[in-house]
Design a protein around this motif. Sequence first.
Motif, PDB file in Angstrom:
ATOM      1  N   GLY A  58       0.758  -1.071  -0.347  1.00 40.35           N
ATOM      2  CA  GLY A  58      -0.382   0.106  -0.068  1.00 40.35           C
ATOM      3  C   GLY A  58       1.339   1.207   0.168  1.00 40.35           C
ATOM      4  N   ASN A 275      -7.720  -4.292   6.924  1.00 37.23           N
ATOM      5  CA  ASN A 275      -7.627  -3.817   5.632  1.00 37.23           C
ATOM      6  C   ASN A 275      -6.022  -3.292   5.546  1.00 37.23           C
ATOM      7  OD1 ASN A 275      -6.849  -2.647   3.204  1.00 37.23           O
ATOM      8  ND2 ASN A 275      -9.490  -2.804   2.892  1.00 37.23           N
ATOM      9  N   ASN A 278      -4.542  -1.215   2.860  1.00 36.55           N
ATOM     10  CA  ASN A 278      -5.374   1.032   2.472  1.00 36.55           C
ATOM     11  C   ASN A 278      -4.233   1.415   3.598  1.00 36.55           C
ATOM     12  OD1 ASN A 278      -6.880   0.432   0.816  1.00 36.55           O
ATOM     13  ND2 ASN A 278      -9.337   0.651   1.627  1.00 36.55           N
ATOM     14  N   ILE A 301      -9.609   2.558  10.139  1.00 39.01           N
ATOM     15  CA  ILE A 301      -9.714   1.644   9.024  1.00 39.01           C
ATOM     16  C   ILE A 301     -10.916   0.636   9.318  1.00 39.01           C
ATOM     17  CG2 ILE A 301      -8.329  -0.313   7.876  1.00 39.01           C
ATOM     18  CD1 ILE A 301      -7.757   3.083   7.090  1.00 39.01           C
TER      19      ILE A 301
END
Length: 325
Positions: A58, A275, A278, A301
């Motif tokens: 990410g 996640n 993210n 998140i």
Amino acid sequence: MKKHRSLIVFSVILIFFLIFLAIISQGIRFSQTQPEIRKISFLAGGKKGETWSKMEQGITQAASDYKVELTPVYLSKENDAQEQIQMLEREVENGADAIVIAPVNSKDLEEPIRKASHSIPVVTIDSEIAGADDIPYIHCDNTALGETLSERMLNDPAKAEKPIALVNRNLSRTSCAERYQGSKSKLQEENVSFVEWALPEDSTEAYNQLLTLLRGSSVSKVTAFDSDTSELVAKAEQELSPSGVTSVQIFGVGSTRQVVSYLEDHVISALGVQNEFNIGYLGLQKAVNILNKQPLQNTVIDYSIVNGEDLYTKENQRLLFPFSQ
């Protein structure tokens, strides 16, 4: 004739001078239009490995999108706060424009992170610094994840006649400690009997101790709160049990390939999954936004509890395997 030759020489010099001015002018214009390349360092909370791979994916994707020069920095051993402090100080001294850090723990890292944030932007990911709301962070609600994992255990009546074991390991990491405390609080709230299995951080020692605990098991369910520990519990249970059979139900946290494989094989009953892609992406994005003096908002998140039955839903596949979608 002499005058004519002088005129030619003067004209040639003038042409070269004008060309030189044009080159200089173009260079100045080019340098003015070129965006500044920011240098941002990512400091992981452990050794390089699959545990941090989705988060780094990410961060790497965000670095590419925002044209940032990224420097990933890993520790030589897990949960070494002193080494992470040294790495943090080194990256600041080496001229990083911003730091994205997964702090090993709040207690040891709070002051060094505050000190670094006086010089450059610092964003924490995975775990926040307890009581330091002025330090920007990106993470899931780890306490709620632990609570939800306990709720999932309590909703499953299988093997419910014995106490539940909560694995106490890697709790120096704030995220693990919060999950552990959330799970424990929910069990206490529901008056459910549980025991605490304290394990050493060394993986080999922890595994051998798990074999002993599971072999004489007086519990119905075991809960672990990070990928590494979840793998160790599942591996030990699989070694002790016949193929396709488990004597205890295992609930864990993580999304490494091995942990997901244990979920597929029904060695693990359910996993708490955040996640991570993210978290990494938004962590670097927030650092860029601070450098660009844009408005900020701390971000929590989403997470999910995934079991073997809903493992292959589109949403969970995207969560577990973000780069293959």
